[in-house]
Design an enzyme around this catalytic site. Structure first.
Site, PDB file in Angstrom:
ATOM      1  N   GLY A 278      29.280  44.291  15.930  1.00 51.14           N
ATOM      2  CA  GLY A 278      28.492  45.201  15.126  1.00 51.14           C
ATOM      3  C   GLY A 278      27.396  45.913  15.903  1.00 51.14           C
ATOM      4  O   GLY A 278      26.538  46.543  15.309  1.00 51.14           O
TER       5      GLY A 278
ATOM      6  N   ARG B 219      38.404  39.194   8.148  1.00 55.58           N
ATOM      7  CA  ARG B 219      38.070  39.295   6.713  1.00 55.58           C
ATOM      8  C   ARG B 219      38.724  40.531   6.109  1.00 55.58           C
ATOM      9  O   ARG B 219      39.248  41.375   6.829  1.00 55.58           O
ATOM     10  CB  ARG B 219      36.552  39.458   6.581  1.00 55.58           C
TER      11      ARG B 219
HETATM   12  C1  MV4 Z   1      31.760  49.990  23.315  1.00 54.62           C
HETATM   13  C2  MV4 Z   1      31.442  51.366  23.450  1.00 54.62           C
HETATM   14  C3  MV4 Z   1      31.813  51.982  24.617  1.00 54.62           C
HETATM   15  N1  MV4 Z   1      32.444  51.298  25.604  1.00 54.62           N
HETATM   16  N2  MV4 Z   1      32.399  49.349  24.311  1.00 54.62           N
HETATM   17  C4  MV4 Z   1      29.559  49.303  19.133  1.00 54.62           C
HETATM   18  C5  MV4 Z   1      29.756  48.219  18.134  1.00 54.62           C
HETATM   19  C6  MV4 Z   1      30.677  47.241  18.720  1.00 54.62           C
HETATM   20  N3  MV4 Z   1      31.628  46.842  17.741  1.00 54.62           N
HETATM   21  C7  MV4 Z   1      31.294  47.912  19.886  1.00 54.62           C
HETATM   22  N4  MV4 Z   1      30.561  49.123  20.107  1.00 54.62           N
HETATM   23  C8  MV4 Z   1      30.817  49.910  21.178  1.00 54.62           C
HETATM   24  N5  MV4 Z   1      31.462  49.314  22.208  1.00 54.62           N
HETATM   25  C9  MV4 Z   1      32.715  50.004  25.421  1.00 54.62           C
HETATM   26  N6  MV4 Z   1      33.326  49.336  26.403  1.00 54.62           N
HETATM   27  C10 MV4 Z   1      30.786  52.001  22.402  1.00 54.62           C
HETATM   28  C11 MV4 Z   1      30.464  51.275  21.256  1.00 54.62           C
HETATM   29  C12 MV4 Z   1      29.827  52.033  20.220  1.00 54.62           C
HETATM   30  C13 MV4 Z   1      30.468  52.310  19.031  1.00 54.62           C
HETATM   31  C14 MV4 Z   1      31.735  51.802  18.752  1.00 54.62           C
HETATM   32  C15 MV4 Z   1      32.371  52.072  17.577  1.00 54.62           C
HETATM   33  C16 MV4 Z   1      31.750  52.887  16.640  1.00 54.62           C
HETATM   34  C17 MV4 Z   1      30.497  53.400  16.878  1.00 54.62           C
HETATM   35  C18 MV4 Z   1      29.840  53.122  18.061  1.00 54.62           C
HETATM   36  C19 MV4 Z   1      28.586  53.652  18.298  1.00 54.62           C
HETATM   37  C20 MV4 Z   1      27.953  53.381  19.468  1.00 54.62           C
HETATM   38  C21 MV4 Z   1      28.559  52.561  20.428  1.00 54.62           C
END
Ligand code: MV4
Length: 452
Positions: free
Chosen positions: A165, A292
């Site tokens: 999250g 879930r």
């Molecule tokens: C990332 C990413 C970019 N690169 N992992 C944000 C929540 C978590 N579930 C994983 N997230 C991210 N992981 C890598 N390797 C960017 C995010 C991220 C993001 C992911 C999904 C939806 C919105 C987001 C907003 C900011 C960052």
């Protein structure tokens, strides 16, 4: 003996959704509620209800002894946890089963396995699911982090293994920033999750968030219900979701769907689950699995005709899935707008009394909400008050219906985020389906600048 009475360990729209699935199957329901939720709609509709504690979630919806007592005194034989609260609490799942009741979800072991993000990544890597390149496990030193980052190239992202999250993530753009970011990530992880283990990944700069819905029974049958595009988020809260994704075609869907199903079969997983991926330049990169039912499940129900909550209950009862993969087809397009009791510009929560309530209706419109005229929204919980789900034969028809449904929808007495959704549904980038995970926050920042 099959399940005859389900205790719903949740509140709001999802409690109502679970109640409806149960009654559609001839199963009785027990609502549990806090002292702030005595007049909730699902409490009124349930066959029985039990007050389990004070208004704070800790006193009520997270109060395991109170929920188990309610289940025992009401004679419930199964517990559905919904989403949030105890839904991904392995200890709760185990305790429910120890009390000879059915936890409507996966086993405690599978919840644990996926709850720890490093273990989850290791597990799915071994099952041939593509993951984001990065450290093999926990980062042991700044030196190790620097070596891995050099190998995969900057920018990199540091994440907490107990996270998810988005809490406590650190993006690192060069080696000079690495040591400090690592320390910050570890201390935030320690404070937030009581575990300072972190791992490192290549930072993908402009991905979409695409997730695959699966359901598995205890006979080794696994189906996937395609993907949802959940790229439109604000502060890691999804705002708008669609199925199918505007950027995924049948071939790509079938390929990733088959990979995920094979992995789930090998895992021996039971229940509904979601594999979250980042999708960039035509490639999927696994980030997390949710064990879930998810908020956005109705868009998948709209395009597949599968009642996911019903299937959850069936497989938990030891029945077979009611459909096979061959019987699943994807029909049309669906969009969900999450309507929050918040100011549409500042996102400040707006608890208060609903004066008028006129839900939209007509072809292709579904509203999942526990609202009614006269209802007082309590201030203690999440501000999600309604999900507007619209289905059309294609994306264009879906967007037309969405705009029409928004014209009809009246929620009077409080501010809601409905006006934001009206703007989104008419925005050229959204109409074109061209957005990534950063699009919404960028748009909102530009709006703020314009207003100033
Ligand atoms: C990332 C990413 C970019 N690169 N992992 C944000 C929540 C978590 N579930 C994983 N997230 C991210 N992981 C890598 N390797 C960017 C995010 C991220 C993001 C992911 C999904 C939806 C919105 C987001 C907003 C900011 C960052």
């Amino acid at each position: 003996m099959s399940t005859q009475k389900v205790l719903i360990a949740n509140r709001g729209e999802i409690a109502l959704r679970i109640h409806r699935a149960c009654h559609d199957m001839g199963i009785k329901t027990v609502a549990v509620h806090s002292t702030a939720d005595g007049d909730a709609k699902h409490v009124r509709l349930a066959d029985e209800s039990v007050c389990i504690g004070g208004p704070s979630a800790k006193e009520s919806y997270l109060n395991i002894p109170a929920i188990l007592s309610a289940a025992t005194v009401s004679g419930a034989d199964a517990i559905h946890p919904g989403y949030g609260f105890l839904s991904e609490n392995a200890e709760f799942a185990a305790i429910v089963e120890e009390h000879d009741m059915t936890f409507i979800g996966p086993t405690a072991e599978h919840i644990n396995q996926m709850g720890d993000k490093i273990t989850a990544k290791k597990t799915v890597t071994a099952l041939n699911i593509p993951v984001v390149p990065g450290s093999k496990g926990a980062i042991k030193s700044a030196k190790e982090a620097a070596l891995i980052a050099r190998k995969i190239g900057y920018p990199v992202i540091i994440k907490a293994t107990s996270g998810g999250g988005g809490k406590g993530m650190q993006v690192v753009f060069n080696e000079a920033m690495l040591k400090e970011s690592l320390q910050l990530a570890k201390s935030e992880a320690k404070v937030n999750f009581g575990n300072d283990e972190v791992y490192l990944e290549k930072y993908l700069e402009k991905p979409r968030h695409i997730e695959i819905q699966i359901i598995a029974d205890t006979y080794g049958n696994v189906i996937h219900l395609g993907e949802r595009d959940c790229s439109l988020q604000r502060r890691h809260q999804k705002i708008w979701e669609e199925a199918p994704s505007p950027v995924i075609n049948d071939k790509v869907r079938n390929k990733i769907g088959a990979i995920v199903c094979k992995a789930v079969e090998k895992l021996g997983y039971r229940g509904a689950g979601t594999f979250e991926f980042l999708y960039e330049n035509g490639k999927f990169y696994f980030i997390e699995m949710n064990t879930r039912i998810q908020v956005e499940h109705p868009i998948t129900e709209a395009i597949t005709g599968v009642d996911i909550v019903r299937e959850q209950i069936r497989v938990a009862m030891g029945e077979k899935l009611s459909v096979t993969q061959d019987q699943i087809s994807f029909k049309g397009h669906a969009i969900e707008c999450r309507i929050n009791a918040e100011d549409p510009h500042t996102f400040i929560p707006q608890p208060g009394k609903i004066k008028d309530y006129h839900p939209s209706g007509g072809p292709g419109v579904r509203i999942d909400s526990a609202l009614y005229a006269g209802y007082q929204i309590p201030p203690h919980y999440d501000s999600l008050i309604a999900k507007l789900i619209v289905h059309g034969q294609n994306r264009e028809e879906c967007l037309h219906r969405l705009r029409r449904a928004m014209e009809e929808y009246v929620i009077g007495g409080i501010k809601t985020t409905l006006p934001l959704h009206r703007d989104l549904a008419s925005h050229p980038d959204i109409i074109a389906g061209e957005y990534d995970i950063h699009w919404l926050e960028k748009m909102l920042t530009e709006e703020l600048k314009k207003a100033a």
